[in-house]
Write an enzyme that holds these catalytic residues in place. Structure first.
Site, PDB file in Angstrom:
ATOM      1  CG  ASN A 136       6.075 -11.622  -8.549  1.00 26.40           C
ATOM      2  OD1 ASN A 136       5.673 -11.587  -7.390  1.00 26.40           O
ATOM      3  ND2 ASN A 136       7.355 -11.456  -8.858  1.00 26.40           N
ATOM      4  CG  HIS A 138       6.833 -11.246  -4.226  1.00 22.23           C
ATOM      5  ND1 HIS A 138       7.554 -10.322  -4.968  1.00 22.23           N
ATOM      6  CD2 HIS A 138       6.148 -10.502  -3.315  1.00 22.23           C
ATOM      7  CE1 HIS A 138       7.317  -9.119  -4.523  1.00 22.23           C
ATOM      8  NE2 HIS A 138       6.459  -9.185  -3.518  1.00 22.23           N
ATOM      9  CD  GLU A 143      10.606 -11.533  -6.698  1.00 20.51           C
ATOM     10  OE1 GLU A 143       9.384 -11.741  -6.617  1.00 20.51           O
ATOM     11  OE2 GLU A 143      11.083 -10.425  -6.979  1.00 20.51           O
TER      12      GLU A 143
HETATM   13  C1  F6R Z   1       7.187  -6.770   2.165  1.00 22.15           C
HETATM   14  C2  F6R Z   1       7.088  -8.007   1.444  1.00 22.15           C
HETATM   15  C3  F6R Z   1       6.410  -8.102   0.106  1.00 22.15           C
HETATM   16  C4  F6R Z   1       5.138  -7.271  -0.005  1.00 22.15           C
HETATM   17  C5  F6R Z   1       4.551  -7.391  -1.404  1.00 22.15           C
HETATM   18  C6  F6R Z   1       3.310  -6.530  -1.586  1.00 22.15           C
HETATM   19  O1  F6R Z   1       7.836  -6.976   3.404  1.00 22.15           O
HETATM   20  O2  F6R Z   1       7.584  -8.970   1.919  1.00 22.15           O
HETATM   21  O3  F6R Z   1       6.099  -9.451  -0.144  1.00 22.15           O
HETATM   22  O4  F6R Z   1       4.223  -7.707   0.949  1.00 22.15           O
HETATM   23  O5  F6R Z   1       5.497  -7.007  -2.353  1.00 22.15           O
HETATM   24  O6  F6R Z   1       3.682  -5.176  -1.518  1.00 22.15           O
HETATM   25  P1  F6R Z   1       2.607  -4.014  -1.474  1.00 22.15           P
HETATM   26  O7  F6R Z   1       1.872  -4.171  -0.173  1.00 22.15           O
HETATM   27  O8  F6R Z   1       3.390  -2.753  -1.530  1.00 22.15           O
HETATM   28  O9  F6R Z   1       1.705  -4.228  -2.649  1.00 22.15           O
END
Ligand code: F6R
Length: 240
Positions: A136, A138, A143
């Site tokens: 999304n 973030h 968010e």
């Molecule tokens: C983790 C974090 C999140 C992840 C994001 C992507 O510390 O801050 O922003 O980087 O949710 O997650 P993955 O890599 O599992 O797709």
């Protein structure tokens, strides 16, 4: 923003690890801002490999992580502290006392957030911040919202994030809150490296790079940072 399209996940991970490695070689006392999730696992593996070969020394490195789930202890295998220990810190010579993750167990979240802001300030700020990207848009756990956020705060995770991350919690309920660095904390890092892989990230990648700078896509703020490298695999780059 500098875009680098990698051949695949391994190539992306190696390239990102190269930048982190260069940072540590050029500044052995570097402060690394680190991320968790599935995307950085390959980069951490690569760093461990180079450490084992004697090419990297983490003895003087400090790290600050982006976020932590509210209510999870460091021993919980879904906590981000546990993730960092098992994917990186246990395998290199970093001083664990110089590795920081927000305290998800502190009942007073405001106190935990203020303490974390003070840690970031007292270590002299972040030299290089590694980021993943949420489906999304973030970054950290910032968010989509009506306004950009500032320093560390307690966030209610959105349904999109709960859906994306529930795969990590097959046997227990996923926490609905987290403590995260705010957008200002992230933007104050001197250098930012963002990594994203897979088709599920393609729309967020497009919004981040080609969309308007808007808190509806928190990562779009990176357009305003002077030193951002974005590493993508082909799938993540397919809507550009
Ligand atoms: C983790 C974090 C999140 C992840 C994001 C992507 O510390 O801050 O922003 O980087 O949710 O997650 P993955 O890599 O599992 O797709």
């Amino acid at each position: 923003m500098l875009l680098i399209e990698a051949k695949d996940y391994n190539d992306m991970s190696r390239k990102a690890a190269n930048i982190i490695s260069a940072q540590v070689i050029m500044k052995p006392h570097a402060v690394l801002g680190l991320a968790t999730g599935s995307t950085p696992v390959g980069a951490y593996k690569q760093l461990v490999e180079w450490y084992n070969k004697g090419d990297l020394d983490f003895a003087n490195v400090t790290s600050v992580n982006l976020d932590e789930y509210k209510g999870l202890s460091p021993e919980n295998d879904q906590s981000y502290r546990y993730f960092m220990n098992t994917n990186l810190f246990n395998h290199v010579n970093i001083n664990k006392e110089r590795t920081f993750v927000p305290n998800g167990l502190e009942p007073d979240s405001e106190k935990a957030c203020a303490a974390y802001n003070e840690i970031i300030r007292s270590v002299g700020g972040i030299d290089l911040q590694l980021l993943g990207l949420g489906n999304n848009g973030h970054i950290g756990f910032n968010e989509p919202a009506k306004e950009f956020t500032h320093t560390t705060y307690k966030v209610a995770l959105t349904q999109s994030t709960l859906d994306a991350n529930k795969r990590f919690f097959p046997d227990s309920d996923m926490p609905r809150y987290a403590l995260t660095m705010g957008i200002d904390s992230i933007m104050q890092a001197k250098r930012i490296v963002l990594i994203a892989t897979g088709a599920a990230k393609a729309q967020a990648v497009r919004d981040m790079i080609r969309g308007a700078v808007s808190p509806e896509c928190p990562a779009s703020i990176l357009q305003n940072h002077a030193d951002v490298h974005i590493f993508l695999d082909r799938e993540a780059a397919k809507l550009l």
